[in-house]
Structure formats: structure tokens, C-alpha cells
Design a protein around this motif. Structure first.
Motif, short mmCIF file in Angstrom:
data_model
loop_
_atom_site.label_atom_id
_atom_site.label_comp_id
_atom_site.label_asym_id
_atom_site.label_seq_id
_atom_site.Cartn_x
_atom_site.Cartn_y
_atom_site.Cartn_z
N LEU A 1 126.51 47.54 42.20
CA LEU A 1 126.83 46.89 43.47
C LEU A 1 128.12 46.10 43.33
CD1 LEU A 1 123.34 45.58 44.63
CD2 LEU A 1 124.47 47.73 45.18
N PRO A 2 129.03 46.22 44.28
CA PRO A 2 130.34 45.55 44.17
C PRO A 2 130.19 44.04 44.11
CG PRO A 2 130.00 46.47 46.37
CD PRO A 2 128.91 46.99 45.53
N ALA A 3 130.98 43.44 43.21
CA ALA A 3 131.09 41.98 43.06
C ALA A 3 129.81 41.32 42.59
CB ALA A 3 131.56 41.34 44.36
N THR A 4 128.84 42.09 42.08
CA THR A 4 127.59 41.49 41.64
C THR A 4 127.23 41.88 40.21
OG1 THR A 4 126.24 43.34 42.48
CG2 THR A 4 126.72 41.51 44.00
N GLY A 5 127.60 43.05 39.77
CA GLY A 5 127.20 43.52 38.46
C GLY A 5 125.79 44.03 38.40
N LEU B 1 118.63 55.58 41.68
CA LEU B 1 117.68 56.28 42.54
C LEU B 1 116.69 57.03 41.65
CD1 LEU B 1 116.68 57.18 45.31
CD2 LEU B 1 118.33 59.06 45.22
N GLU B 2 115.46 56.51 41.57
CA GLU B 2 114.44 57.16 40.75
C GLU B 2 113.91 58.42 41.41
OE1 GLU B 2 112.11 54.19 37.82
OE2 GLU B 2 111.48 54.10 39.90
N TYR C 1 111.39 59.15 55.42
CA TYR C 1 111.88 59.39 54.07
C TYR C 1 112.15 58.07 53.38
CZ TYR C 1 116.30 59.61 56.77
OH TYR C 1 117.34 59.40 57.64
N ASN C 2 111.98 58.11 52.04
CA ASN C 2 111.93 56.90 51.26
C ASN C 2 112.71 57.07 49.97
OD1 ASN C 2 110.55 54.22 50.46
ND2 ASN C 2 109.98 55.58 48.78
N SER C 3 113.53 56.07 49.65
CA SER C 3 114.27 56.04 48.39
C SER C 3 113.63 55.02 47.46
CB SER C 3 115.73 55.68 48.63
OG SER C 3 116.38 56.65 49.42
N ARG C 4 113.16 55.51 46.33
CA ARG C 4 112.57 54.63 45.32
C ARG C 4 113.69 54.17 44.39
NH1 ARG C 4 108.29 51.22 44.55
NH2 ARG C 4 107.54 51.26 42.41
N LEU C 5 114.03 52.87 44.44
CA LEU C 5 115.17 52.34 43.70
C LEU C 5 114.70 51.53 42.50
CD1 LEU C 5 117.43 51.08 46.64
CD2 LEU C 5 117.49 53.31 45.51
N LEU C 6 115.43 51.68 41.41
CA LEU C 6 115.23 50.86 40.22
C LEU C 6 116.45 49.96 40.09
CD1 LEU C 6 113.63 50.15 37.64
CD2 LEU C 6 114.93 51.95 36.47
N VAL C 7 116.22 48.64 40.11
CA VAL C 7 117.30 47.66 40.13
C VAL C 7 117.26 46.83 38.85
CG1 VAL C 7 118.31 45.70 41.35
CG2 VAL C 7 117.25 47.56 42.64
N GLN C 8 118.43 46.70 38.23
CA GLN C 8 118.57 45.84 37.04
C GLN C 8 119.54 44.72 37.37
OE1 GLN C 8 120.64 47.42 33.58
NE2 GLN C 8 119.19 46.41 32.21
N ASN C 9 119.06 43.47 37.33
CA ASN C 9 119.93 42.35 37.66
C ASN C 9 120.81 41.97 36.48
OD1 ASN C 9 118.26 40.96 35.90
ND2 ASN C 9 117.23 39.76 37.47
N ARG C 10 121.58 40.90 36.66
CA ARG C 10 122.53 40.51 35.61
C ARG C 10 121.83 40.07 34.34
NH1 ARG C 10 126.97 36.84 38.98
NH2 ARG C 10 127.85 38.56 40.22
N GLN C 11 120.61 39.56 34.46
CA GLN C 11 119.86 39.12 33.29
C GLN C 11 119.13 40.26 32.59
OE1 GLN C 11 119.64 37.48 36.33
NE2 GLN C 11 121.20 36.02 35.64
N GLY C 12 119.23 41.47 33.13
CA GLY C 12 118.60 42.62 32.51
C GLY C 12 117.19 42.90 32.99
N LYS C 13 116.67 42.10 33.91
CA LYS C 13 115.32 42.33 34.41
C LYS C 13 115.31 43.50 35.39
CE LYS C 13 113.77 37.54 33.91
NZ LYS C 13 113.18 36.35 34.61
N LEU C 14 114.22 44.26 35.37
CA LEU C 14 114.09 45.45 36.20
C LEU C 14 113.13 45.19 37.36
CD1 LEU C 14 113.82 48.22 33.44
CD2 LEU C 14 115.84 47.50 34.71
N PHE C 15 113.49 45.75 38.52
CA PHE C 15 112.67 45.63 39.72
C PHE C 15 112.65 46.97 40.45
CE2 PHE C 15 114.68 41.57 38.82
CZ PHE C 15 113.62 40.67 38.87
N HIS C 16 111.56 47.22 41.14
CA HIS C 16 111.43 48.43 41.95
C HIS C 16 111.42 48.05 43.43
CE1 HIS C 16 109.99 50.20 38.13
NE2 HIS C 16 110.49 51.31 38.62
N TYR C 17 112.16 48.82 44.21
CA TYR C 17 112.21 48.61 45.66
C TYR C 17 112.08 49.96 46.36
CZ TYR C 17 114.15 43.98 44.54
OH TYR C 17 114.35 42.73 44.06
N ASP C 18 111.47 49.93 47.54
CA ASP C 18 111.40 51.10 48.40
C ASP C 18 112.34 50.88 49.59
OD1 ASP C 18 109.56 52.65 46.97
OD2 ASP C 18 107.88 51.49 47.77
N LEU C 19 113.30 51.77 49.73
CA LEU C 19 114.28 51.68 50.82
C LEU C 19 113.93 52.71 51.88
CD1 LEU C 19 116.93 50.54 51.95
CD2 LEU C 19 118.15 52.30 50.64
N LYS C 20 113.70 52.22 53.12
CA LYS C 20 113.33 53.10 54.22
C LYS C 20 114.27 52.88 55.40
CE LYS C 20 108.41 52.97 52.98
NZ LYS C 20 107.03 52.69 53.45
#
Length: 443
Positions: free
Chosen positions: A185-189, A194-195, A211-230
Motif C-alpha cells: 500500500l502506498p505510503a504505508t509499507g 490476494l489469497e 464475489y469476495n476477495s480474501r486478503l492477507l495483510v501484513q502490517n509494519r510490525q509483521g503481524k498478519l490479518f485476514h480480511y474479506d473484501l466485498k
């Protein structure tokens, strides 16, 4: 230039100039709604909003609004913080007045009754004056209404500021993110991958329901999160809003089973348009064309009923050698086709064993620092419009004195309003009638 500044400081001329500029901006905005190529000498009408012909009048209108806001704020401040002992008549001209007679010789008790009556009508008494045989009550109703115009102008300035921040610092882009791919993501790191992309079709139909996009997100601290984008359910990740816009479906590769005279000759894994030599042979097989949902039309042609891989088929071309340009055999290979022992076999037959498709999710990334500022400006505009429309301020001076004949008291009401004299007159007449009913009046 000197004349321009003179117009900016003169309220009447500044208002006329502002109205003219808004008319010009409205005309330019209308031109910006036309399709490209309609207006001569303009290649893209939407780019007109980035040109000086639009930005200069907008900047001048902003300057006029800024000057008007300062002038109005100065007037309102004087209204609030000027000597509170001054009566409204010393601040504003009289709009209307009314006087009537009350059969009362006790001014002190009459004054108390008038004060209770004014408070019941939600009229604020901010000063009193008492002399030998007279008294005076200086009042305001809807005093906060004087801020309506200031808030409207201030809201417009904040909206323009938000628009400038968007124009200068916003980062809005659309990307196609394939399954297994990662973007930053720009300016965020922050990394977003897309899983899995999934489609939900309507029951018994070939129409997409969701339709649904299953996203895997890694923040700046390295933690992982899952989100569903609809669709219509955007995400906000590290200050970046993510919208589901579209998707794309592509054939990744296929596994083709090649039979010669009913016997399995080879399993070939290849991509669309790719050629591969069969094992133990000089023959070359190619996946020439793919159809997601195979069906024959009335004319015998091959078409697809939908863009989804519900009944896939691949047109297979067989070449005698790798240098051959014209295929010796062309047949459609379908999934799930098997041969029976009694069935007369062709020399060459092809079956789709596996079809791997790959989805790409079209997402919009929007990082707009001006958006919350614009929303704040809209809040000021709504608040200013509400105050201006429903809280019209006006002042009232109520004076009482003994009548010349000494048989009663003479009450005089003076009203002051710069915006709504009709409503002020109605308020005073209503107040007089109420007082006459409550305190008793002789004709």
C-alpha cells in the motif's frame, strides 16, 4: 489590482463579483459533463478542472469568501462582546415598534410579570434599566442565529481546503491483483496479498450473486490479518480505503490426456497457445482456444454460455512435427468424457483432465487526506444552513412608563432584525396579544 482589492473589501461589490464567479464556475462545471470530443479544441473535457480557466475563478471565489468570513466574524464578535449594557437599538436600526396600554399603576409588579412572560417565550433578557417612573428591558431571541452566515462561509472554505489537499496529496489508483500476488500500500509499507477469490452464482443460474476477495495483510510490525473484501463493503487499512471494483478470470493451464486408437499416449500439461511434443513421438500438441462454458449454437458454431468455467472445452491442434504450420488434427477436448469399450474409437481423442483458472481482483486504492476535511466542511455547511434557516436572531426592547393621565402604564415594544422583519413583526404582535390577555387591557 488596486481596484480589485477595493472590490474585495466592499461588501456589495464583493457579493456581485462572487455571484458572477459562481455563474462562471457553474458554466465550466456543466461543460465538464459533456463527453470527450463534443467541445471543439478540447481533447478531454474532464481535464478542464485542472486548467487555469477553472482554478483561477475558484481561487478568486475562495479569496472573496475568506474576506467575507473575516468581515462577518468581526461583526458577530462585536455583536457578542460589545458593551452588553448597550441596547439593541444602539447596535441596529428599529425594524418595527408597537405600544399598548395596561391598567396597572404598579410598575415593579408589572415589570416582574413582563419578565416572567418573556422567559416563558424563551426571550433572553441581557440588561435592565430603571429610572424614576420608567423601566427598560433589553432582550434577544435566537441570538446564536448570527453565526449561521459565518458557519456557511467557513464550511465552504474548509471544503475548498479539503479539495486542495485531495488535488495535491491524494493517491488514488486501480490495480489488478492476481491470486497469490502481493502489493504494498502506498505510503504505508503494509503488504496486501490476494489469497483466494471466490464467486457465488445465483442458484440454478449463471449470474453472479456475490464475489469476495480474501486478503492477507501484513502490517509494519509483521503481524498478519485476514480480511474479506466485498462489493459495497470497502476496507480501511492503515489509512488507505480499498474498494472491490471488478474481477478477471483467466485460464492458467490445463492437463490434457491424449489417446491414440483408444489408448492413452501421453498426459500433457500446457498453457493456452503453448505447444508441446508428445512423449515417444515427433507429434506436437497445442491448446489453441479455450471456451469456459461450451455449447453449440443453432448454426453449429461453438460459443460460451457464460464467462465462468462451468463446462470448459479446449480446441486441441495436433501437428506432425514441431516445424509444421498446419495441424493434421483439430478436435474439441471436453472435461469428464470417457470411452466405452464397445464404442468405435477415432484415431486421436483428447480429454480435459484438469483445468486451472486464475482469478484477478480489480481493487481501487484510495488514500485521500482531504476527504475527512471535506466531510468536516459539509458539517459546517449543514449546521450553518440549519441555524440560518431556523434560528433567525432579533432583538426586542420593552419599555414601560406611567401614562400621562396616571391611570395605568404605557408599554412600548421595539424590534430589531436585519434578516426577517416579517417574522419579527409577527413575534411582537403575538407577544402583545398574549400580554393583553394575561394582564387585562381596557379599550
Amino acid at each position: 489590482m488596486r481596484l480589485l482589492f477595493k472590490k474585495l473589501l466592499d461588501p456589495k461589490q464583493a457579493l456581485q463579483l462572487a455571484n458572477f464567479i459562481m455563474l462562471v464556475l457553474g458554466g465550466i462545471a456543466v461543460l465538464g459533463t459533456f463527453p470527450d470530443g463534443v467541445i471543439p479544441f478540447v481533447s478531454s473535457v474532464h481535464s478542464i478542472y485542472n486548467q487555469a480557466v477553472f482554478l483561477f475563478p475558484l481561487g478568486l471565489l475562495t479569496l472573496l469568501t475568506f474576506v467575507a468570513t473575516l468581515q462577518m466574524a468581526s461583526v458577530v464578535s462585536g455583536f457578542y462582546w460589545k458593551d452588553s449594557n448597550l441596547s439593541p437599538g444602539e447596535k441596529y436600526p428599529i425594524t418595527c415598534q408597537r405600544e399598548f396600554f395596561l391598567p396597572s399603576r404598579e410598575l415593579s409588579s408589572l415589570k416582574g410579570a413582563l419578565i416572567r412572560h418573556l422567559k416563558n417565550r424563551r426571550v433572553h433578557i441581557f440588561s435592565e434599566e430603571n429610572k424614576d417612573a420608567t423601566f427598560s428591558l433589553n432582550c434577544f431571541k435566537h441570538k446564536s442565529g448570527v453565526w449561521g452566515g459565518v458557519l456557511l462561509h467557513l464550511g465552504f472554505l474548509i471544503v475548498v481546503l479539503g479539495g486542495f489537499l485531495t488535488f495535491r496529496f491524494a493517491d488514488i489508483r486501480e490495480v489488478m491483483l492476481a491470486e497469490g500476488e502481493t502489493i504494498i500500500l502506498p505510503a504505508t509499507g503494509v503488504k496486501v496479498a490476494l489469497e483466494k477469490f471466490t464467486l457465488t452464482l445465483q442458484s440454478g443460474k449463471r449470474i453472479v450473486e456475490e464475489y469476495n476477495s480474501r486478503l492477507l495483510v501484513q502490517n509494519r510490525q509483521g503481524k498478519l490479518f485476514h480480511y474479506d473484501l466485498k462489493v459495497n463493503h470497502p476496507l480501511n487499512i492503515a489509512g488507505t480505503r480499498i474498494f472491490q471494483m471488478r474481477y478477471r478470470l483467466a485460464l492458467q493451464d490445463i492437463e490434457l490426456m491424449v489417446y491414440q486408437n483408444g489408448k492413452l499416449l501421453d498426459k500433457a500439461k500446457l498453457k493456452l497457445g503453448e505447444k508441446r511434443q508428445l512423449a515417444g513421438s515427433s507429434l506436437v500438441v497445442e491448446a489453441t482456444r479455450a471456451v469456459p462454458d461450451f455449447v453449440m449454437d443453432n448454426k453449429g458454431g461453438v460459443v460460451s454460455r457464460s464467462p465462468y468455467f462451468k463446462n470448459p472445452a479446449v480446441l486441441v491442434s495436433l501437428y506432425n512435427s514441431s516445424s509444421a504450420k498446419v495441424p493434421s488434427v483439430q478436435q474439441w477436448a471436453l472435461a469428464g468424457m470417457f470411452f466405452h469399450g464397445r464404442q468405435q474409437q477415432k484415431e486421436w481423442s483428447f480429454i480435459l483432465n484438469k483445468v486451472r483458472e486464475r482469478y484477478s481482483s480489480g481493487i481501487k486504492l484510495s488514500r485521500d487526506p482531504g476527504m475527512p476535511v471535506v466531510y468536516g466542511g459539509f458539517l459546517f455547511l449543514v449546521l450553518g444552513a440549519f441555524i440560518s434557516g431556523f434560528l433567525t436572531p432579533f432583538g426586542i426592547t420593552l419599555e414601560g412608563s406611567l401614562s400621562p393621565d396616571g391611570k395605568g402604564a404605557l408599554i412600548r415594544l421595539k424590534g430589531y432584525s436585519l434578516k426577517d422583519p416579517r417574522n419579527l413583526k409577527f413575534e411582537i404582535e403575538s407577544m402583545v396579544k398574549d400580554l393583553e390577555c394575561r394582564l387585562g387591557v381596557r379599550d
